[in-house]
Design an enzyme around this catalytic site. Structure first.
Site, mmCIF file in Angstrom:
data_model
loop_
_atom_site.group_PDB
_atom_site.id
_atom_site.type_symbol
_atom_site.label_atom_id
_atom_site.label_comp_id
_atom_site.label_asym_id
_atom_site.label_seq_id
_atom_site.Cartn_x
_atom_site.Cartn_y
_atom_site.Cartn_z
ATOM 1 C CD GLU A 65 74.523 10.056 -1.729
ATOM 2 O OE1 GLU A 65 74.617 11.294 -1.716
ATOM 3 O OE2 GLU A 65 73.829 9.423 -2.568
ATOM 4 C CD GLU B 151 75.244 11.528 -8.550
ATOM 5 O OE1 GLU B 151 75.102 11.153 -7.368
ATOM 6 O OE2 GLU B 151 74.868 12.649 -8.947
#
Length: 391
Positions: free
Chosen positions: A258, A253
């Site tokens: 974020e 990932e």
């Protein structure tokens, strides 16, 4: 005769004392505040490669029954260089009796959007001298018009091949994804009644969007995004498929950005600044056929502004399997070198608006019921992907 003169003088003295005392009793204290008025807010747009603007403005004046002085208590002086964002300038008027009055106005400096024919770089340009950037159309979208491009993107988690419907209590629903006003919008909500899906209870709605084309090492990825104002996330990342039977065995990932729109007293201590952060990470998730413990190598830059205060441009040059560079509004901010695995697989651009257990739903927060469309919506002005080619 002398006695009469003394009596007369004494009488005058007593009258003077009486008059003086009476005048003191009749004096009225000055309680009238000065009147000071500031001008309207000032908005200045600058070129996409600039970071500040010189702004001149008239100093506010004050009126008062006995006169007042004006001083600036916050902000920047007229003629100063104002940075990107909002600077509040506050002025105070004070009269001789100590009465105070204040006024304020904002100087709002915004950047014009960067050109759409090359990646957004300010200052040092990392482009190799013998190369040029070419846009990858199948991984880029300006989100103009009012139609979601189903040829480029998945918005239904049942069709994207990952079968992830969300992290409870946030459920991914395609109906929360729209295109309007030049943006891809993901509008979050609180359900009137909880929904049970796959034996899991969900109370809030978000969404996930994934590219249909594959993202590859060596390319540059960027989006212009403004976060929502709720406890839910706003993200831009690359997800990778994994299969213990057919491979790849590694579950990777690559998080480019974020963040969340709001933190509160129940937010985990390590995430108290996640509403004003550029947070990136590389993950090698635990799998039965791979590593027993998830491994990560993060990188981050703390911002001076909230992620929901304006649009930011988040960029990532996935330069090699072992080196990833990150840019904010065109400027290099941080890097991740030697991640927990070689990032040499192909993945999918992903935009997920979800809930986290480390920033749980705050029952005291009423933004889900009273917030506006802008408060509840993560907006993507555009997503652009670039590849290097020979000049």
């Amino acid at each position: 005769m002398i006695q009469k003169k003394l009596i007369f003088i004494s009488s005058i003295f007593l009258i003077l004392i009486s008059t003086s005392c009476g005048g003191a009793e009749d004096t009225v204290a000055d309680t009238e505040k000065p009147i000071i008025n500031c001008q309207a807010n000032i908005t200045v747009a600058i070129a996409s490669t600039e970071s500040e603007a010189k702004v001149d403005y008239p100093i506010p004046t004050a009126t008062d029954n006995v006169g007042a002085t004006v001083t600036q208590t916050s902000g920047l002086t007229s003629g100063a260089m104002f940075p990107i964002g909002t600077t509040t300038n506050t002025f105070r008027a004070k009269d001789g009796a100590g009465n105070l009055a204040t006024c304020s106005f904002d100087v709002i400096v915004t950047r014009n959007p960067p050109a759409n024919n090359k990646p957004y770089f300010i200052g040092s340009d990392p482009t190799p001298s013998d190369k040029k950037w070419t846009k990858v159309s199948e991984l880029s979208d300006e989100f103009d018009g009012t139609t979601f491009d189903d040829n480029k993107w998945h918005r239904n988690p049942a069709t994207d091949g990952f079968n992830w419907i969300g992290r409870a209590p946030g459920l991914f629903e395609s109906e929360n994804v729209t295109v309007s006003n030049g943006n891809l919008n993901v509008t979050v909500k609180k359900f009137v009644s909880p929904k049970t899906v796959n034996n899991t209870v969900f109370t809030h709605g978000g969404a996930i969007i994934r590219s249909k084309a594959l993202a590859k090492q060596g390319q540059y990825y960027e989006c212009r995004m403004q976060a929502n104002k709720t406890i839910m996330s706003s993200t831009f990342w690359i997800s990778f498929k994994q299969n213990c039977n057919t491979g790849p065995l590694r579950k990777l990932e690559l998080d480019i950005q974020e963040c969340v729109g709001r933190v509160h007293s129940k937010t985990e201590s390590w995430a108290k600044n996640w509403d004003q952060i550029y947070a990136s990470n590389t993950w090698r998730h635990k799998q039965n056929c791979d590593v027993a413990t998830s491994l990560q190598s993060p990188g981050k830059t703390i911002l001076t502004e909230k992620n929901n205060s304006r649009f930011f441009v988040y960029g990532c040059w996935w330069k090699s399997p072992t080196e990833i560079l990150f840019y904010l509004d065109g400027k290099f901010t941080h890097s991740i070198k030697n991640p927990p695995a070689d990032f040499d697989l192909e993945g999918y651009i992903t935009m997920a608006i979800e809930t986290y257990d480390w920033n749980p739903v705050d029952e005291a927060d009423n933004v889900f019921t009273s917030g506006s469309f802008d408060d509840l919506t993560t907006k993507y002005d555009w997503v652009r992907t670039w590849k290097l080619e020979n000049k």
